[in-house]
Design a protein around this motif. Structure first.
Motif, mmCIF file in Angstrom:
data_model
loop_
_atom_site.group_PDB
_atom_site.id
_atom_site.type_symbol
_atom_site.label_atom_id
_atom_site.label_comp_id
_atom_site.label_asym_id
_atom_site.label_seq_id
_atom_site.Cartn_x
_atom_site.Cartn_y
_atom_site.Cartn_z
ATOM 1 N N ALA A 183 0.828 -1.209 0.000
ATOM 2 C CA ALA A 183 0.000 0.000 0.000
ATOM 3 C C ALA A 183 0.862 1.258 0.000
ATOM 4 N N MET A 184 0.242 2.375 -0.377
ATOM 5 C CA MET A 184 0.931 3.664 -0.426
ATOM 6 C C MET A 184 0.128 4.716 0.322
ATOM 7 N N ILE A 185 0.830 5.737 0.821
ATOM 8 C CA ILE A 185 0.200 6.853 1.510
ATOM 9 C C ILE A 185 0.466 8.134 0.719
ATOM 10 N N VAL A 186 -0.572 8.947 0.568
ATOM 11 C CA VAL A 186 -0.441 10.271 -0.049
ATOM 12 C C VAL A 186 -1.004 11.290 0.929
ATOM 13 N N ASN A 187 -0.247 12.363 1.179
ATOM 14 C CA ASN A 187 -0.697 13.376 2.138
ATOM 15 C C ASN A 187 -0.538 14.770 1.552
ATOM 16 N N THR A 188 -1.669 15.452 1.335
ATOM 17 C CA THR A 188 -1.669 16.852 0.897
ATOM 18 C C THR A 188 -2.386 17.737 1.902
ATOM 19 N N SER A 189 -2.592 17.232 3.114
ATOM 20 C CA SER A 189 -3.365 17.964 4.117
ATOM 21 C C SER A 189 -2.460 18.588 5.165
#
Length: 328
Positions: free
Chosen positions: A236-242
């Motif tokens: 799995a991968m994590i994306v964070n733009t917050s």
């Protein structure tokens, strides 16, 4: 006789169109260079201004608010996030706080999708091969990424940005899942083709990609802690733009290094501009310098909201985007 114009201090350089209009409406002190104000400069501004226009680089805490002059009655934040402002203390001092919600949702959602695509298709590694001169030609097994179509995307926080991400993800053929404080109305869920998970643990354990789109509040600090991160699948991968504080960054780095997570696409970091050296060294991490809302159109719209909040306050009314502690 017309009432005197408000004294406004702006802590960072803003788009020319915004600064020009602000100068037409108020007695404004603009920033000469695009560097953050020191704590002493912020204190001086708050002692003299009627309105302060800060950004996320300015920490307006209780100690600073205590130094504010009696004339300061509005902190008109340039940006949606207000976790850098002690809203409760400001309210106790009779100082209103406003922000600029909803402006950057589409821009941030675009960047979220860019990070999803960049991470899953290993774009940073491809760029590195090209700029370093390592590339010697095409190979059937080189830099194999993953297809996004058909993969499960878990969205943590289904506000304006989360819903904009969901719309884009659906167009890419992804299966949209989400966790939110409140479940969306059935018609909105149907429109977004989104599946709600009341249990964040259960959602995290099943997703291929996890997108962080919730604000940083006391209740979301390290919401993705070491225990919860361990629930994620190794591929799995994590994306964070917050906000970076939502993730336990050290725990995430350890898992990325150990191969317990496939990768990450990050536009924000737990310690602001102090990026962990290990993040820079990992080949399976895509790093951006907080660019999520960085479009010309978005920055001007943010400024227009600031202007509207100040002008409405100057006319004796509540700013349309006033922030109160109960909202946090």
């Amino acid at each position: 006789m017309p009432s005197p114009r408000l004294s406004v201090v702006v802590t960072r350089r803003l788009p020319d169109a915004v600064e020009t209009r602000m100068s037409e409406l108020f007695n404004v002190a603009l920033r000469e260079d695009d560097t953050p104000m020191s704590r002493e400069e912020l204190a001086d501004a708050m002692r003299t201004a009627d309105v302060l226009v800060p950004t996320l680089t300015d920490t307006i805490d209780a100690a600073l608010i205590a130094q504010a002059g009696p004339q300061l009655r509005l902190i008109a934040n340039y940006g949606a996030g207000v976790d850098h402002i002690d809203v409760q203390t400001a309210r106790q001092r009779g100082i209103l706080v406003s922000n600029t919600p909803g402006v950057s949702a589409e821009d941030t959602a675009d960047m979220t999708m860019a990070l999803i695509l960049g991470s899953t298709r290993r774009i940073p590694e491809g760029l590195s091969h090209m700029t370093s001169g390592e590339w010697t030609g095409w190979s059937p097994t080189a830099l194999l990424g993953r297809r996004v179509s058909g993969r499960r995307l878990g969205i943590l926080g289904m506000g304006h940005v989360g819903q904009a991400v969901a719309r884009r993800a659906t167009a890419f053929g992804m299966q949209v899942h989400y966790h939110n404080r409140k479940r969306l109305r059935p018609e909105v869920e149907d429109r977004l083709e989104a599946t709600f998970w009341e249990s964040l643990d259960q959602m995290v354990a099943r997703m291929d990609i996890l997108s962080i789109n919730c604000p940083h509040t006391p209740s979301t600090y390290h919401l993705l802690n070491a225990r919860r991160l361990k629930l994620m699948k190794p591929d799995a991968m994590i994306v964070n733009t917050s906000r970076g504080e939502v993730i336990d960054e050290n725990a995430m780095v350890r898992m990325l290094r150990a191969g317990e997570l496939a990768g990450a696409g990050l536009d924000v970091y737990e310690h602001g501009w102090e990026i962990a050296p290990a993040l820079r060294e990992l080949p399976n991490v895509l790093l951006l310098p907080h660019m999520g809302s960085a479009t010309v159109e978005g920055r001007i719209e943010m400024g227009e909201k600031v202007l509207l909040n100040i002008k409405t306050y100057a006319d004796g009314h509540r700013p349309p985007d006033q922030v109160v502690p109960a909202m946090l």
